[in-house]
Design an enzyme around this catalytic site. Sequence first.
Site, mmCIF file in Angstrom:
data_model
loop_
_atom_site.group_PDB
_atom_site.id
_atom_site.type_symbol
_atom_site.label_atom_id
_atom_site.label_comp_id
_atom_site.label_asym_id
_atom_site.label_seq_id
_atom_site.Cartn_x
_atom_site.Cartn_y
_atom_site.Cartn_z
ATOM 1 N NE ARG A 145 7.311 -2.644 6.214
ATOM 2 C CZ ARG A 145 5.980 -2.691 6.272
ATOM 3 N NH1 ARG A 145 5.263 -2.134 5.303
ATOM 4 N NH2 ARG A 145 5.368 -3.289 7.268
ATOM 5 N NE ARG A 160 -4.086 -1.471 10.153
ATOM 6 C CZ ARG A 160 -3.018 -0.885 9.589
ATOM 7 N NH1 ARG A 160 -3.094 0.353 9.153
ATOM 8 N NH2 ARG A 160 -1.904 -1.549 9.469
ATOM 9 N NE ARG A 178 2.359 -4.790 11.415
ATOM 10 C CZ ARG A 178 3.500 -4.652 10.734
ATOM 11 N NH1 ARG A 178 4.616 -5.137 11.203
ATOM 12 N NH2 ARG A 178 3.486 -4.014 9.592
ATOM 13 C CE LYS A 219 -2.084 -1.201 3.851
ATOM 14 N NZ LYS A 219 -1.401 -2.496 4.114
ATOM 15 N NE ARG A 235 6.363 -0.309 10.183
ATOM 16 C CZ ARG A 235 5.195 -0.383 9.572
ATOM 17 N NH1 ARG A 235 5.062 0.098 8.351
ATOM 18 N NH2 ARG A 235 4.155 -0.914 10.162
HETATM 19 P P1 ADP Z 1 2.208 -1.865 3.234
HETATM 20 O O1 ADP Z 1 2.236 -0.352 3.183
HETATM 21 O O2 ADP Z 1 1.008 -2.445 2.563
HETATM 22 O O3 ADP Z 1 2.418 -2.418 4.607
HETATM 23 P P2 ADP Z 1 4.755 -1.635 1.824
HETATM 24 O O4 ADP Z 1 4.446 -0.758 0.664
HETATM 25 O O5 ADP Z 1 5.553 -1.030 2.934
HETATM 26 O O6 ADP Z 1 3.446 -2.379 2.382
HETATM 27 O O7 ADP Z 1 5.546 -2.896 1.234
HETATM 28 C C1 ADP Z 1 6.001 -3.941 2.105
HETATM 29 C C2 ADP Z 1 7.376 -4.434 1.633
HETATM 30 O O8 ADP Z 1 7.235 -5.113 0.382
HETATM 31 C C3 ADP Z 1 8.396 -3.324 1.392
HETATM 32 O O9 ADP Z 1 9.653 -3.828 1.764
HETATM 33 C C4 ADP Z 1 8.307 -3.071 -0.116
HETATM 34 O O10 ADP Z 1 9.524 -2.579 -0.652
HETATM 35 C C5 ADP Z 1 7.992 -4.464 -0.665
HETATM 36 N N1 ADP Z 1 7.096 -4.450 -1.831
HETATM 37 C C6 ADP Z 1 6.032 -3.634 -2.056
HETATM 38 N N2 ADP Z 1 5.426 -3.954 -3.224
HETATM 39 C C7 ADP Z 1 6.112 -5.022 -3.731
HETATM 40 C C8 ADP Z 1 5.975 -5.819 -4.924
HETATM 41 N N3 ADP Z 1 4.991 -5.598 -5.808
HETATM 42 N N4 ADP Z 1 6.864 -6.827 -5.101
HETATM 43 C C9 ADP Z 1 7.846 -7.057 -4.190
HETATM 44 N N5 ADP Z 1 8.029 -6.345 -3.078
HETATM 45 C C10 ADP Z 1 7.173 -5.344 -2.835
HETATM 46 P P1 AMP Z 2 0.949 0.526 9.082
HETATM 47 O O1 AMP Z 2 2.059 1.509 8.879
HETATM 48 O O2 AMP Z 2 -0.260 0.846 8.270
HETATM 49 O O3 AMP Z 2 1.404 -0.901 8.921
HETATM 50 O O4 AMP Z 2 0.480 0.691 10.614
HETATM 51 C C1 AMP Z 2 1.392 0.429 11.667
HETATM 52 C C2 AMP Z 2 0.641 0.288 12.971
HETATM 53 O O5 AMP Z 2 -0.034 1.536 13.294
HETATM 54 C C3 AMP Z 2 -0.459 -0.775 13.002
HETATM 55 O O6 AMP Z 2 0.027 -2.078 13.272
HETATM 56 C C4 AMP Z 2 -1.357 -0.244 14.132
HETATM 57 O O7 AMP Z 2 -0.801 -0.484 15.409
HETATM 58 C C5 AMP Z 2 -1.296 1.278 13.893
HETATM 59 N N1 AMP Z 2 -2.359 1.723 12.963
HETATM 60 C C6 AMP Z 2 -2.185 2.294 11.721
HETATM 61 N N2 AMP Z 2 -3.363 2.560 11.153
HETATM 62 C C7 AMP Z 2 -4.316 2.156 12.026
HETATM 63 C C8 AMP Z 2 -5.744 2.123 12.014
HETATM 64 N N3 AMP Z 2 -6.436 2.594 10.953
HETATM 65 N N4 AMP Z 2 -6.382 1.627 13.100
HETATM 66 C C9 AMP Z 2 -5.709 1.171 14.167
HETATM 67 N N5 AMP Z 2 -4.375 1.143 14.245
HETATM 68 C C10 AMP Z 2 -3.680 1.629 13.192
#
Ligand code: ADP
Ligand code: AMP
Length: 215
Positions: free
Chosen positions: A127, A88, A170, A13, A159
Amino acid sequence: MNIILFGPPGAGKGTQAKKMVDYYRIPQISTGDILRANVREGTELGLAAKKYMDKGELVPDEVLIGIIKNRLKEQDCEKGFILDGYPRTIPQADALAVILDEINKPIDAVLNLEVPDEELVERISGRLMCNCGASYHRTFNPPKKDEICDICGGKVFQRADDKEEAVKTRLSVYKKQTEPLIDYYAKQGVLITLDGTKDIDEVFEEIKAVLAKFA
Ligand code: ADP
Ligand code: AMP
């Protein structure tokens, strides 16, 4: 264009949101980034949120609803927005519907990025992220210069909640509390499911194709 980017943790995302911001010139609203900025700055909200985030649990709905309500009313959302990581839970989605109704900005599409669990774990464990919100992967999408963010020059890091125990929590929290939103938005006729396992650029091409009618 008013978009929700939906999917489990690690689905891509944040990665796609950054590309969409550049392309469509509308802001990304990442509740995860907003919460992490509060944690870094040591605000009251950040201190309250941190204990949930570190464990991989959701921060209480009322906190998130307050954040989103204020953020969506800011000037830069006038031409649209990309919600990333919100809603969420069903109560968060219900609250969003009320807020959007008040400001007369209906959701055009909910883009649901589908990725199987094994791949999510691989993505999350590799990541790397930057405080500016940019997200990288050690293998799949490394920064151009070792450990340095391509966008802002900051140092990338893992992270705290990308460690194994929190990742498991998660994913199970997603299945229990967040996945029911797929049906919720399908019933409203706004859900578009995309194959999130493709390359980053291929996923983005699909996003552009399905959003062409809203742009
Ligand atoms: P989200 O925001 O949904 O938690 P991220 O955008 O941070 O996910 O992506 C999670 C991990 O996967 C990151 O390390 C990112 O670089 C990698 N990633 C994202 N999209 C792809 C893809 N299409 N193929 C491979 N790796 C990806
Ligand atoms: P994310 O960066 O989207 O993976 O979010 C990281 C963490 O922030 C999650 O695991 C939750 O602890 C908190 N968080 C982010 N967005 C929300 C949401 N919409 N509702 C509740 N917790 C959230």
